[in-house]
Design a protein around this motif. Structure first.
Motif, PDB file in Angstrom:
ATOM      1  N   LYS A  78       0.835  -1.211   0.000  1.00 49.64           N
ATOM      2  CA  LYS A  78       0.000   0.000   0.000  1.00 49.64           C
ATOM      3  C   LYS A  78       0.873   1.265   0.000  1.00 49.64           C
ATOM      4  O   LYS A  78       0.673   2.167  -0.817  1.00 49.64           O
ATOM      5  CB  LYS A  78      -0.943   0.008   1.226  1.00 49.64           C
ATOM      6  N   SER A  79       1.816   1.324   0.932  1.00 48.97           N
ATOM      7  CA  SER A  79       2.674   2.514   1.003  1.00 48.97           C
ATOM      8  C   SER A  79       3.536   2.642  -0.244  1.00 48.97           C
ATOM      9  O   SER A  79       3.749   3.750  -0.749  1.00 48.97           O
ATOM     10  CB  SER A  79       3.596   2.446   2.230  1.00 48.97           C
ATOM     11  N   THR A  80       4.007   1.517  -0.741  1.00 50.46           N
ATOM     12  CA  THR A  80       4.842   1.553  -1.945  1.00 50.46           C
ATOM     13  C   THR A  80       4.049   2.139  -3.111  1.00 50.46           C
ATOM     14  O   THR A  80       4.556   2.977  -3.869  1.00 50.46           O
ATOM     15  CB  THR A  80       5.347   0.133  -2.276  1.00 50.46           C
ATOM     16  N   PHE A  90      -3.165   9.921   1.440  1.00 48.15           N
ATOM     17  CA  PHE A  90      -3.050   9.707   2.890  1.00 48.15           C
ATOM     18  C   PHE A  90      -2.535   8.291   3.109  1.00 48.15           C
ATOM     19  O   PHE A  90      -3.086   7.338   2.548  1.00 48.15           O
ATOM     20  CB  PHE A  90      -4.428   9.824   3.563  1.00 48.15           C
ATOM     21  N   ASP A  91      -1.500   8.156   3.908  1.00 53.97           N
ATOM     22  CA  ASP A  91      -0.975   6.816   4.211  1.00 53.97           C
ATOM     23  C   ASP A  91      -1.144   6.519   5.697  1.00 53.97           C
ATOM     24  O   ASP A  91      -0.343   6.932   6.518  1.00 53.97           O
ATOM     25  CB  ASP A  91       0.494   6.700   3.804  1.00 53.97           C
ATOM     26  N   GLU A  92      -2.203   5.835   6.036  1.00 55.49           N
ATOM     27  CA  GLU A  92      -2.549   5.488   7.416  1.00 55.49           C
ATOM     28  C   GLU A  92      -2.436   6.688   8.359  1.00 55.49           C
ATOM     29  O   GLU A  92      -1.712   6.656   9.349  1.00 55.49           O
ATOM     30  CB  GLU A  92      -1.669   4.335   7.903  1.00 55.49           C
ATOM     31  N   PRO A  93      -3.188   7.759   8.050  1.00 59.88           N
ATOM     32  CA  PRO A  93      -3.017   9.009   8.790  1.00 59.88           C
ATOM     33  C   PRO A  93      -3.450   8.940  10.249  1.00 59.88           C
ATOM     34  O   PRO A  93      -3.060   9.799  11.026  1.00 59.88           O
ATOM     35  CB  PRO A  93      -3.914   9.996   8.026  1.00 59.88           C
TER      36      PRO A  93
HETATM   37 MG    MG Z   1       2.293   1.104   4.820  1.00 56.30          MG
END
Ligand code: MG
Ligand code: ADP
Length: 258
Positions: free
Chosen positions: A58-60, A178-181
Motif C-alpha cells: 500500500k505505502s509503496t 493519505f498513508d494510514e493518517p
Molecule cells: Mg504502509
C-alpha cells in the motif's frame, strides 16, 4: 483542455480525464516484488480507500504515485504527466499532490505557521504575506489557528496531523494521498482527523487514502481497493466490499479487523 481528438461529439457529455492512472505497474526492491501488475485509474473528485494486510504494498503504491519511488515496468500518470525517473517530473508532480503520512512529518524546529508557509514560498514562489494568509485560512479550517506560533512537540498527535493536512492544502493540491493518517494516534484523536478528511472529501477533493477505518471508508469512499502481496485483489464500492467481500483473502482480512 482536452486535445481536439479526445473531445466528444457536440452535445455529448465531456468525459473527465482521470487524474491518476497506473497501468501494469511492477515495482521490485532487489529480488523482492513489492507491486505486481497494478492497474488503477482515479477520476477527478473520486475518493479511493486502499486497505490490505501489512506488507501488501500500500505505502509503496502511494509513494510511486507521488514520484518518491521509481518503478520498473508499466506507466503512471498524475494530472496528465507521465511519471518517469527524472527528478524534474517528480518535483512537478509533487506540486500537484499533497501527502499525509502516519508519522505527521512536521519540521520540529519550525512553528506550526512556519511549517505551513515554507513550501508555498520556496517551491511556489509566493510572498511571505500571501503564504501566511493562505496558511492562516487552512489552520483555521482544521481548528488550529490559535496554536500557529507553537512548535509541533507542543501539540497532541491529532493536532499535529491536522496541521500536516493544512500544510498539504496550502500548496493547493489537486490530489491528496493519505498513508494510514490515524494509525499512530491515540483512539480519542482519530475522530478529529477523520472529520477533517471527511470535510475535505465532501468539498470534492480527489483522495487516495490508505486506511483501515471502516466507518470512514463507508461514509466517504467511492471505491475500496484491497491489496495483498503486491496485487490489487479486489475492488468494490464500500458497502459491497465490507458486507460481501469476494476473495478469501479479503474475507480473512476483514474478519481480523472486526
Ligand atoms: Mg504502509
Ligand atoms: P504496506 O504499506 O502495505 O504495509 P509496504 O508498501 O510498506 O507495505 O511494503 C511492501 C513490501 O515491500 C514489504 O514486504 C516491505 O518489507 C517491502 N519494502 C518496502 N520498502 C522497502 C525498501 N525500501 N526496501 C526493501 N523492501 C521494501
Amino acid at each position: 483542455m482536452p486535445s481536439p481528438a479526445s473531445r466528444p461529439a457536440l452535445g455529448g457529455p465531456m468525459p473527465a480525464e482521470p487524474l491518476v492512472t497506473l497501468s501494469g505497474v511492477h515495482k521490485s526492491f532487489g529480488a523482492f516484488k513489492a507491486l505486481s501488475d497494478i492497474t488503477l485509474s482515479v477520476a477527478p473528485g473520486e475518493k479511493v480507500v486502499v486497505c490490505g494486510p501489512s506488507g501488501s504494498g500500500k505505502s509503496t503504491m502511494i509513494r510511486c504515485i507521488n514520484g518518491l519511488e521509481p518503478y520498473q515496468q508499466g506507466k503512471i500518470t498524475v494530472a496528465g504527466r507521465y511519471l518517469t525517473e527524472e527528478e524534474e517530473v517528480g518535483r512537478a508532480v509533487r506540486q500537484e499532490v499533497g501527502m499525509v503520512f502516519q508519522s505527521f512529518n512536521l519540521f520540529p524546529h519550525l512553528t506550526i505557521l512556519e511549517n505551513c508557509i515554507l513550501a508555498p514560498q520556496w517551491v511556489q514562489g509566493k510572498s511571505r504575506d500571501e503564504a501566511v494568509e493562505t496558511a492562516r485560512r487552512y489552520l483555521k479550517r482544521v481548528d488550529i489557528l490559535e496554536q500557529a506560533d507553537k512548535y509541533p512537540i507542543q501539540l497532541s498527535g491529532g493536532q499535529q496531523q491536522r496541521v500536516a493536512i493544512a500544510r498539504a492544502l496550502c500548496m493547493a493540491p489537486r490530489l491528496m494521498l493519505f498513508d494510514e493518517p490515524t494509525s499512530a494516534l491515540d483512539p480519542e484523536m482519530v475522530k478529529e482527523v477523520l472529520d477533517v478528511m471527511t470535510d475535505l472529501a465532501r468539498e470534492g477533493m480527489t483522495m487516495i487514502c490508505v486506511t483501515h477505518e471502516m466507518g470512514f471508508a463507508q461514509a466517504v469512499a467511492d471505491r475500496v481497493i484491497f491489496m495483498d502481496r503486491g496485487r490489487i485483489v479486489e475492488q468494490a464500492p464500500p458497502r459491497a466490499f465490507f458486507t460481501a467481500p469476494q476473495s478469501a483473502r479479503a474475507q480473512e482480512f476483514l474478519a481480523q479487523l472486526l
